[in-house]
Design a protein around this motif. Structure first.
Motif, short mmCIF file in Angstrom:
data_model
loop_
_atom_site.label_atom_id
_atom_site.label_comp_id
_atom_site.label_asym_id
_atom_site.label_seq_id
_atom_site.Cartn_x
_atom_site.Cartn_y
_atom_site.Cartn_z
N THR A 1 -20.47 -0.81 -52.83
CA THR A 1 -20.96 0.27 -53.68
C THR A 1 -20.68 -0.06 -55.14
O THR A 1 -19.63 -0.60 -55.47
N GLY B 1 -20.56 1.52 -59.09
CA GLY B 1 -20.37 2.80 -59.73
C GLY B 1 -20.41 2.71 -61.24
O GLY B 1 -20.16 1.65 -61.82
N PHE C 1 -15.51 9.46 -63.43
CA PHE C 1 -16.63 9.07 -62.59
C PHE C 1 -17.93 9.65 -63.12
O PHE C 1 -17.97 10.80 -63.57
N SER D 1 -22.36 6.79 -58.37
CA SER D 1 -22.18 5.59 -57.54
C SER D 1 -23.35 5.48 -56.56
O SER D 1 -24.02 6.46 -56.26
N THR E 1 -25.85 8.07 -52.61
CA THR E 1 -25.49 8.15 -54.01
C THR E 1 -24.58 9.36 -54.22
O THR E 1 -24.52 10.27 -53.39
N CYS F 1 -19.25 -0.19 -65.58
CA CYS F 1 -19.63 -0.26 -64.18
C CYS F 1 -18.53 -1.01 -63.41
O CYS F 1 -17.73 -1.74 -64.01
N SER G 1 -16.95 -1.33 -55.72
CA SER G 1 -15.96 -0.73 -54.84
C SER G 1 -15.19 -1.81 -54.07
O SER G 1 -15.70 -2.92 -53.85
N SER H 1 -19.86 8.57 -50.58
CA SER H 1 -19.78 7.55 -51.64
C SER H 1 -18.52 7.75 -52.47
O SER H 1 -18.18 8.88 -52.82
N ARG I 1 -15.67 7.96 -55.45
CA ARG I 1 -15.71 8.47 -56.83
C ARG I 1 -14.45 8.11 -57.61
O ARG I 1 -14.49 8.05 -58.82
N PHE J 1 -12.27 1.33 -57.07
CA PHE J 1 -13.18 0.34 -57.67
C PHE J 1 -12.40 -0.78 -58.35
O PHE J 1 -11.26 -0.62 -58.76
#
Length: 127
Positions: A31, A33, A45, A48, A56, A94, A97, A107, A109, A114
């Motif tokens: 993923t 984000g 956040f 993502s 999403t 960006c 994950s 998803s 957050r 990440f």
């Protein structure tokens, strides 16, 4: 893990639009984000998207105004930002994950979920 490079930031008037891009150094099934950090505030956040694009998530503050998408053929994730507000001013990052998230998973957050953060791109919205 991939390396990520953001682009597309700039100065825009309130109500305007920008599209951010984040290019990965190679393919990823993780993923991706978008996050943002305003001066004096913690990183938060934004949105993502999983590999297929079918899952999403959006922060409440951007829902209905921002759209996240990805082009796996180009190893790129996008953030289309419409109806921009001065409070959207921040450095946008960006990230990838740690784990793989299917179409049926919630998803992620949290920033702690990440890695591989890019250097960021500045978005400034004038009133």
């Amino acid at each position: 893990q991939v390396q990520l490079v953001e682009s597309g930031g700039g100065l825009v008037q309130a109500g305007g639009s920008l599209r951010l891009s984040c290019a990965a150094s190679g393919p990823t099934d993780k993923t991706l984000g978008w996050f943002r950090q305003a001066p004096g505030k913690e990183r938060e956040f934004v949105a993502s998207i999983n590999r297929s694009g079918r899952s999403t998530a959006y922060a409440d503050s951007v829902k209905g105004r921002f759209t996240i998408s990805r082009d796996n053929a180009k190893n790129t994730v996008y953030l289309q930002m419409n109806s921009l507000k001065p409070e959207d001013t921040a450095v946008y990052y960006c990230a990838e994950s740690y784990g793989y998230y299917s179409d049926y998973a919630v998803s992620p957050r949290a920033t702690a979920m990440f890695r591989s953060w890019g250097q960021g791109t500045q978005v400034t919205v004038s009133s």
